[in-house]
Enzyme design. Structure first.
Site, short mmCIF file in Angstrom:
data_model
loop_
_atom_site.label_atom_id
_atom_site.label_comp_id
_atom_site.label_asym_id
_atom_site.label_seq_id
_atom_site.Cartn_x
_atom_site.Cartn_y
_atom_site.Cartn_z
N ASP A 63 0.63 -1.17 0.02
CA ASP A 63 0.10 -0.20 -0.16
C ASP A 63 0.99 1.22 0.02
O ASP A 63 1.90 1.46 0.87
CB ASP A 63 -0.75 -0.03 1.38
N ASN A 92 2.82 3.00 -10.46
CA ASN A 92 1.62 3.24 -11.33
C ASN A 92 0.30 3.31 -10.48
O ASN A 92 -0.55 4.23 -10.87
CB ASN A 92 1.20 1.68 -12.04
N SER A 146 0.15 11.97 -16.04
CA SER A 146 -0.79 12.25 -17.10
C SER A 146 -0.62 13.58 -17.76
O SER A 146 -0.05 14.41 -17.18
CB SER A 146 -2.21 12.02 -16.18
N TYR A 162 -6.11 16.49 -9.08
CA TYR A 162 -5.34 15.46 -9.77
C TYR A 162 -4.08 15.99 -10.73
O TYR A 162 -3.24 15.62 -10.83
CB TYR A 162 -6.50 14.78 -10.78
N LYS A 166 -0.16 15.38 -10.61
CA LYS A 166 0.70 14.78 -11.68
C LYS A 166 1.79 15.70 -11.94
O LYS A 166 2.68 15.25 -12.53
CB LYS A 166 -0.24 14.57 -12.88
N1 LIG Z 1 -6.96 5.56 -17.08
C1 LIG Z 1 -6.56 6.61 -17.53
O1 LIG Z 1 -6.94 7.24 -18.46
C2 LIG Z 1 -5.48 7.26 -17.02
C3 LIG Z 1 -4.82 8.30 -17.62
C4 LIG Z 1 -3.67 9.01 -17.30
C5 LIG Z 1 -3.03 8.43 -16.10
N2 LIG Z 1 -3.43 7.43 -15.59
C6 LIG Z 1 -2.75 6.90 -14.46
O2 LIG Z 1 -2.55 5.50 -14.52
C7 LIG Z 1 -2.50 4.68 -13.18
C8 LIG Z 1 -3.36 3.82 -13.11
O3 LIG Z 1 -4.90 4.27 -13.18
P1 LIG Z 1 -5.97 3.46 -13.75
O4 LIG Z 1 -6.60 3.93 -14.70
O5 LIG Z 1 -5.34 1.73 -13.67
O6 LIG Z 1 -6.91 3.42 -12.45
P2 LIG Z 1 -7.74 2.39 -11.54
O7 LIG Z 1 -8.52 1.80 -12.55
O8 LIG Z 1 -8.66 3.29 -10.85
O9 LIG Z 1 -6.79 1.43 -10.88
C9 LIG Z 1 -5.94 2.24 -9.81
C10 LIG Z 1 -5.03 1.19 -9.10
O10 LIG Z 1 -4.16 1.80 -8.31
C11 LIG Z 1 -4.36 1.35 -7.26
N3 LIG Z 1 -3.90 2.15 -5.92
C12 LIG Z 1 -4.51 3.38 -5.55
N4 LIG Z 1 -4.04 3.52 -4.27
C13 LIG Z 1 -3.24 2.80 -3.99
C14 LIG Z 1 -2.35 2.85 -2.97
N5 LIG Z 1 -2.23 3.77 -2.01
N6 LIG Z 1 -1.61 1.49 -2.72
C15 LIG Z 1 -1.35 0.74 -3.79
N7 LIG Z 1 -2.30 0.77 -4.86
C16 LIG Z 1 -3.13 1.70 -4.78
C17 LIG Z 1 -5.77 0.69 -7.05
O11 LIG Z 1 -5.65 -0.42 -5.82
P3 LIG Z 1 -6.85 -1.01 -5.43
O12 LIG Z 1 -7.73 -1.89 -6.21
O13 LIG Z 1 -6.56 -1.48 -4.01
O14 LIG Z 1 -7.95 0.08 -5.10
C18 LIG Z 1 -5.72 0.13 -8.40
O15 LIG Z 1 -4.86 -1.19 -8.60
C19 LIG Z 1 -2.77 5.95 -12.32
O16 LIG Z 1 -1.49 6.48 -11.51
C20 LIG Z 1 -3.42 7.12 -12.98
O17 LIG Z 1 -3.22 8.32 -12.53
C21 LIG Z 1 -4.67 6.85 -15.99
#
Ligand SMILES: NC(=O)c1ccc[n+]([C@@H]2O[C@H](COP(=O)([O-])OP(=O)(O)OC[C@H]3O[C@@H](n4cnc5c(N)ncnc54)[C@H](OP(=O)(O)O)[C@@H]3O)[C@@H](O)[C@H]2O)c1
Length: 238
Positions: A63, A92, A146, A162, A166
């Site tokens: 975590d 990530n 991002s 957010y 970033k």
């Molecule tokens: N999807 C997009 O369009 C997008 C675009 C730009 C950047 N990003 C970046 O990509 C990354 C992943 O995003 P995503 O879209 O996959 O988001 P997501 O579907 O909401 O998944 C988030 C992941 O991060 C984990 N997490 C959150 N807080 C945590 C913590 N304190 N310790 C360990 N794990 C933690 C969550 O774990 P739990 O299952 O335990 O909650 C989950 O596995 C993020 O940094 C996000 O800002 C995403």
């Protein structure tokens, strides 16, 4: 271990982009994957990948908000890896508090929470795993950022907390690169992807964005350190 074998550590691997990174890496026998998440017992998707991976996979509790958890995970991973290091550390784990928050009306508690996970957690993971990154061949840290954190892009007034987190993560990339010129440290925008975080109206399937992310990461050289890339390989303005 052959020259092509690599060790990858991914934070936030329980779902979304982190899970897809693990899924794609698990197709190659050259990859040892340390898939970390907050709650290993409840990650059925990860466990299923663990049974079908062509290389090796270990699921470790981490975590990023919890300092003890970060430190304990680094000790556990060092034991798993023995004399090997972590070639690619993928920071990530992160979240978007959502809502259309703006600078003058955003919830300040949300701002603290998002800063803690997206910035402080990433900084702490890099500190805790630095000895393992130093021991590796590729010595690469990827901070998943991002374009919303890019001040050089025209992004408007929404998603304030957010975006600020970033932008701060991008400065962490810059400072890590300047502090350790022997490491390759980049920021990476995965694109707007269909995940819980990206939402169902996102432009791209998560598999497409992650394929691009991994292609960029595998082609990195030390000369790329300190840069901010999109999943397509183009540079993002800071
Ligand atoms: N999807 C997009 O369009 C997008 C675009 C730009 C950047 N990003 C970046 O990509 C990354 C992943 O995003 P995503 O879209 O996959 O988001 P997501 O579907 O909401 O998944 C988030 C992941 O991060 C984990 N997490 C959150 N807080 C945590 C913590 N304190 N310790 C360990 N794990 C933690 C969550 O774990 P739990 O299952 O335990 O909650 C989950 O596995 C993020 O940094 C996000 O800002 C995403």
């Amino acid at each position: 271990m052959t020259d092509t074998q690599r060790v990858w550590l991914i934070t936030g691997a329980s779902r979304g982009i982190g899970l897809e990174i693990v899924r794609q890496l698990s197709a190659s026998p050259n990859n040892t994957i340390i898939a970390t998440c907050r709650s290993p017992p409840s990650t059925n998707a990860l466990k299923a990948l663990g049974t079908s991976t062509k290389g090796a996979m270990h699921i470790v509790a981490l975590d990023t908000d919890d300092r003890q958890s970060v430190q304990a995970s680094a000790v556990e991973v060092a034991t798993i890896l023995g004399n090997r290091g972590v070639d690619y550390l993928i920071n990530n784990a992160g979240f978007n508090p959502g809502g259309y928050d703006r600078a003058f009306t955003m919830e300040l508690d949300n701002m603290v929470r998002v800063f803690k996970t997206n910035v402080v957690g990433s900084a702490h993971v890099a500190q805790a795993y630095l000895p393992l990154v130093e021991k590796s061949t590729a010595k690469t840290i990827v901070n998943v950022s991002s374009t919303l954190g890019s001040m050089g892009s025209e992004l408007g007034e929404l998603y304030a907390s957010y975006s600020i987190s970033k932008a701060a993560l991008n400065m962490l990339t810059y400072k890590q690169c300047r502090d350790r010129p022997d490491l390759t440290v980049i920021s990476m925008c995965p694109g707007h992807l269909k995940t819980d975080g990206g939402g169902e109206n996102a432009k791209l399937e998560v598999s497409v964005g992650v394929a691009g992310v991994l292609k960029v990461i595998k082609s990195l050289t030390l000369g790329d350190s300190g840069k901010f890339f999109r999943h397509s390989g183009e540079e993002v303005p800071w």
